[in-house]
Enzyme design. Structure first.
Site, PDB file in Angstrom:
ATOM      1  N   TYR A   1       0.841  -1.191   0.000  1.00  0.00           N
ATOM      2  CA  TYR A   1       0.000   0.000   0.000  1.00  0.00           C
ATOM      3  C   TYR A   1       0.880   1.247   0.000  1.00  0.00           C
ATOM      4  CZ  TYR A   1      -3.500   3.433   0.940  1.00  0.00           C
ATOM      5  OH  TYR A   1      -4.316   4.524   0.809  1.00  0.00           O
TER       6      TYR A   1
ATOM      7  N   GLN B   1     -10.769   0.910   1.730  1.00  0.00           N
ATOM      8  CA  GLN B   1     -11.270   0.052   0.654  1.00  0.00           C
ATOM      9  C   GLN B   1     -10.129  -0.703  -0.052  1.00  0.00           C
ATOM     10  OE1 GLN B   1     -11.743   3.315   1.002  1.00  0.00           O
ATOM     11  NE2 GLN B   1     -11.386   4.451  -0.901  1.00  0.00           N
TER      12      GLN B   1
ATOM     13  N   ASN C   1      -2.622   6.441   6.680  1.00  0.00           N
ATOM     14  CA  ASN C   1      -3.228   7.264   7.736  1.00  0.00           C
ATOM     15  C   ASN C   1      -3.971   6.375   8.735  1.00  0.00           C
ATOM     16  OD1 ASN C   1      -5.600   6.466   6.514  1.00  0.00           O
ATOM     17  ND2 ASN C   1      -5.910   8.415   5.427  1.00  0.00           N
TER      18      ASN C   1
ATOM     19  N   SER D   1       6.377   8.414  13.629  1.00  0.00           N
ATOM     20  CA  SER D   1       7.795   8.291  13.297  1.00  0.00           C
ATOM     21  C   SER D   1       8.653   9.064  14.306  1.00  0.00           C
ATOM     22  CB  SER D   1       8.002   8.843  11.892  1.00  0.00           C
ATOM     23  OG  SER D   1       9.247   8.462  11.395  1.00  0.00           O
TER      24      SER D   1
ATOM     25  N   GLN E   1      13.112  14.761  10.578  1.00  0.00           N
ATOM     26  CA  GLN E   1      12.143  13.842  11.175  1.00  0.00           C
ATOM     27  C   GLN E   1      10.867  14.590  11.575  1.00  0.00           C
ATOM     28  OE1 GLN E   1      12.502  10.543  11.259  1.00  0.00           O
ATOM     29  NE2 GLN E   1      10.359  10.586  11.873  1.00  0.00           N
TER      30      GLN E   1
ATOM     31  N   HIS F   1       7.866  15.145   9.191  1.00  0.00           N
ATOM     32  CA  HIS F   1       7.022  14.022   8.738  1.00  0.00           C
ATOM     33  C   HIS F   1       5.556  14.206   9.100  1.00  0.00           C
ATOM     34  CE1 HIS F   1       9.078  10.962   6.538  1.00  0.00           C
ATOM     35  NE2 HIS F   1      10.106  10.974   7.348  1.00  0.00           N
TER      36      HIS F   1
ATOM     37  N   GLU G   1      13.004   4.512  16.584  1.00  0.00           N
ATOM     38  CA  GLU G   1      12.933   3.994  15.217  1.00  0.00           C
ATOM     39  C   GLU G   1      14.277   4.260  14.516  1.00  0.00           C
ATOM     40  OE1 GLU G   1      10.248   6.218  12.818  1.00  0.00           O
ATOM     41  OE2 GLU G   1      10.269   4.792  11.148  1.00  0.00           O
ATOM     42  N   HIS G   2      14.726   5.530  14.572  1.00  0.00           N
ATOM     43  CA  HIS G   2      16.021   5.912  14.000  1.00  0.00           C
ATOM     44  C   HIS G   2      16.920   6.398  15.124  1.00  0.00           C
ATOM     45  CE1 HIS G   2      12.952   6.884  10.861  1.00  0.00           C
ATOM     46  NE2 HIS G   2      13.794   6.239  10.087  1.00  0.00           N
TER      47      HIS G   2
ATOM     48  N   ASP H   1      16.631   6.750   4.473  1.00  0.00           N
ATOM     49  CA  ASP H   1      15.252   6.934   4.010  1.00  0.00           C
ATOM     50  C   ASP H   1      15.137   6.678   2.510  1.00  0.00           C
ATOM     51  OD1 ASP H   1      14.275   7.596   6.481  1.00  0.00           O
ATOM     52  OD2 ASP H   1      14.419   9.760   6.189  1.00  0.00           O
TER      53      ASP H   1
ATOM     54  N   GLU I   1       4.500 -37.068  28.580  1.00  0.00           N
ATOM     55  CA  GLU I   1       3.477 -36.059  28.264  1.00  0.00           C
ATOM     56  C   GLU I   1       2.106 -36.703  28.035  1.00  0.00           C
ATOM     57  OE1 GLU I   1       4.485 -33.188  25.250  1.00  0.00           O
ATOM     58  OE2 GLU I   1       6.001 -32.229  26.515  1.00  0.00           O
TER      59      GLU I   1
ATOM     60  N   HIS J   1       1.749 -40.390  19.997  1.00  0.00           N
ATOM     61  CA  HIS J   1       3.067 -39.904  19.586  1.00  0.00           C
ATOM     62  C   HIS J   1       4.133 -40.980  19.822  1.00  0.00           C
ATOM     63  CE1 HIS J   1       1.021 -36.071  19.569  1.00  0.00           C
ATOM     64  NE2 HIS J   1       2.110 -35.431  19.182  1.00  0.00           N
TER      65      HIS J   1
END
Lengths: 424, 424
Positions: free
Chosen positions: A124, A186, A209, A233, A255, A258, A322-323, A356, A410, A415
């Site tokens: 996506y 969708q 989003n 981020s 950063q 963003h 993250e970074h 990036d 067990e 088995h």
């Protein structure tokens, strides 16, 4: 940006908190869209696209001509940049290929594992004015390297019904040809359930989003897996006295631009660097087209003065950024001490923008503290690792009695019996 | 067991369906237990343990004496079997260690990745009459190999307040000392939120009933990750004319005895083998202590006759079994054709029990068709892979213009500026 000097360790827990996100539940909305797509397929997709993207499409799939035309619509320089980034990302992700190693466990018992591509994956790519073609590279390249058979890309069209040519060119460069003009909940519903024109997939990747995020979460109810849980981020920079305040400020701002919920954390052992960097931020901020977004992100961001780089690293490990940028002289000595981070940038010339876009590492990384328990996207994200074993008659003779004893303890006699029959 | 001969491909989609599980939502129950644990911690844990495990505990943590005593409570033979299995599992999982490879991307641009342990992990071992000590090995060994700093094991006590000595011995053998007498939703809540005595963790592993499963799913709302989504256990066996019907029947039954919602699928190209195997199942079933469970599992299981081994493999790939046994002569020729499976057993002597207990591979595997998009538990499950990059001044000079162009095209001028300042 809030400034804090020498905080007590007991205060760290509060300092690592991320900005609160609205927890509005979108589940009902998501369910209703999934239901529409399930019932009406493509026609529901077209209705949603008309409603949210303001365009009435006759065809959801991007044509071969549209893809080919993308080359004429972006500059040669940008084309070359995209190809160069593609080569670097491919080089780095190729190194993640795992080759089967046969392990001799005991005489007659051999085990190994082999990677297999996830056959069908969905990528996506969000819409909006800025085309995130770099994410096409970051997801498409490892998908291709892994050998995924069906790679389906969904991205919302503009009001003319077009996809930005940089996105199409990046897809073409990677070798992706199944591109659909659909976005939002969708799109995720179509990838999860399938429609007349869009095939259902097994795993969905990509940013989005709050609606897309909620839809990806819901997709898991249909046995789909997703790349990573979502979150804002963030970058954490550690600087010593030799750092360049102008570079540090630029990295923090790159950063912050963003999104308003981005967070930047600046740790330093040098008070002069702290002051200079804050001043640089003020100056550079004014020049940025996205200064309003960046300013809001800075509102819930923090600069902290610490006594030692070791303390900075400890704090960073607790924050799990993250970074992580180490703008320090002897970064080599600290690599082993990094416990939690998505991707790490070493020295004054390793800016986050490099990762990036073009240095080769992936930019789809764990946010929101998830660097404690998740890796970023890599070749691994597009494969399953299957274990294999071969026991010969000798092998089961050797190992059989051990298995029998354990199965019996067990209380799983079926088995045990599967072994006993083979030992006879 | 339903028998089907030469089904049309159009019927396959129905044949790969798993038995429906009750979809009763336990979310309200789970939320309320989490809330109690959040508010009252250990005292709530003790109340739940009294209610569900019928024992009033003063201490949740298993003492060092209890762990040490376990050695005296199980036979020397079982101890040796556990140690042998441990060595094999350790050998196989050690081979999954990844060593950093520095990749020279361009002059002055070096990238690599390194593994880091997930610092805090929780292992859940279900209770009941049969002690699942093998799962202690399957989760504890890779956790130790990965270097996880805190490994917290939770398992419900019996009505005397004791943990089965085989579980304690397995934990001791692996080197796990933080063991708590708590089960069910409350155990998962404690591992997610932490209490006075039980530390919160970042990732939770292990099987469990529907309550534990629902609790693990809910734990993700607290940024915890989990090993795998849950589903009923299953095996698919492909047999040709040289297969041993008695072995095949025993393997099918060893899976069927797991639970009434287990599923076993038997594919063969040989009608005589089909008939003999069905007869063998009938005979062997009578001998099993868990015959009632196995019989119910067989009710929603299927044997299918196909025209070729290739067709069997195609069907298996569509089914995506947790366990796949190839009881065929020339299995070597089919390994590359396997696309979706959790763990594969090759030849007549590689019974599933071997992998369940002692051959070295992990037995925590993707069920319910999740073999299409998930790997089983491995060393990877206990680490994060962090990417690193170092750009020198030469490196950014080289790559900088590419990054600038891409950032500008994505309208992220702050990203561009971080490079431009370094190029000056």
């Amino acid at each position: 940006m809030k400034t804090i000097k020498y905080p007590a360790k007991s205060d760290w827990q509060d300092l690592i908190l991320r900005p609160e996100r609205e927890k509005e539940s979108l589940l009902d909305t998501v369910k209703s869209v999934f239901n529409d797509i399930k019932i009406s397929g493509d026609s529901a997709l077209k209705l949603y696209t008309e409603k949210f993207d303001n365009v009435n499409l006759t065809q959801l799939k991007v044509s071969k001509e549209e893809i080919d035309d993308s080359t004429n619509k972006i500059s040669m320089a940008l084309q070359e940049a995209i190809v160069r980034a593609k080569n670097n990302i491919e080089k780095f992700h190729s190194s993640q290929k795992e080759h089967p190693k046969l392990i001799d466990i005991e005489p007659g018992v051999i085990c190994w594992r082999e990677s297999r591509p996830i056959e069908k994956v969905g990528l996506y790519i969000p819409g909006g004015t800025a085309p995130l073609f770099s994410t096409v590279l970051m997801l498409g390249i490892p998908a291709k390297l892994a050998g995924c058979k069906e790679i389906i890309l969904c991205t919302p069209p503009d009001s003319e019904g077009d996809i930005h040519p940089a996105i199409l060119f990046a897809a073409k460069t990677v070798g992706i040809t199944e591109i659909y003009k659909v976005g939002g909940i969708q799109a995720i519903a179509a990838l999860s359930l399938g429609t007349e024109s869009i095939p259902a997939v097994y795993k969905i990747f990509g940013p989005g989003n709050q609606y897309v995020t909620a839809a990806k979460k819901y997709a898991q109810e249909f046995n789909i897996s997703i790349d990573l849980p979502a979150g804002p981020s963030e970058v954490l920079i550690i600087a010593d006295e030799q750092a360049n305040p102008s570079f540090v400020a630029a990295d923090l701002l790159s950063q912050a631009e963003h999104g308003t919920d981005s967070q930047v954390i600046f740790l330093t052992t040098d008070e002069a660097i702290l002051e200079k960097t804050l001043k640089e931020i003020e100056n550079q901020l004014k020049q940025l087209p996205r200064k309003e977004i960046a300013a809001k992100a800075l509102d819930h961001s923090t600069a902290i003065l610490f006594n030692s780089i070791d303390e900075c690293i400890q704090f960073s490990n607790q924050y799990a950024p993250e970074h992580l940028i180490l703008a320090i002289k002897d970064f080599v000595n600290y690599v082993n001490k990094i416990e939690n981070a998505g991707s790490v940038f070493l020295g004054n010339y390793s800016c986050e923008s490099a990762g990036d876009y073009a240095s080769g590492t992936n930019h789809t990384l764990p946010t929101n503290g998830y660097a404690r328990n998740y890796s970023g996207v890599s070749l691994d994200s597009f494969v399953k690792k299957i274990t294999f074993q071969e026991l010969t008659q000798e092998g089961i003779q050797n190992l059989g009695p051990t298995i029998e004893l354990m199965a019996e303890a067990e209380e799983l006699l079926g088995h045990k019996n599967a072994v006993s029959l083979r030992l006879k």
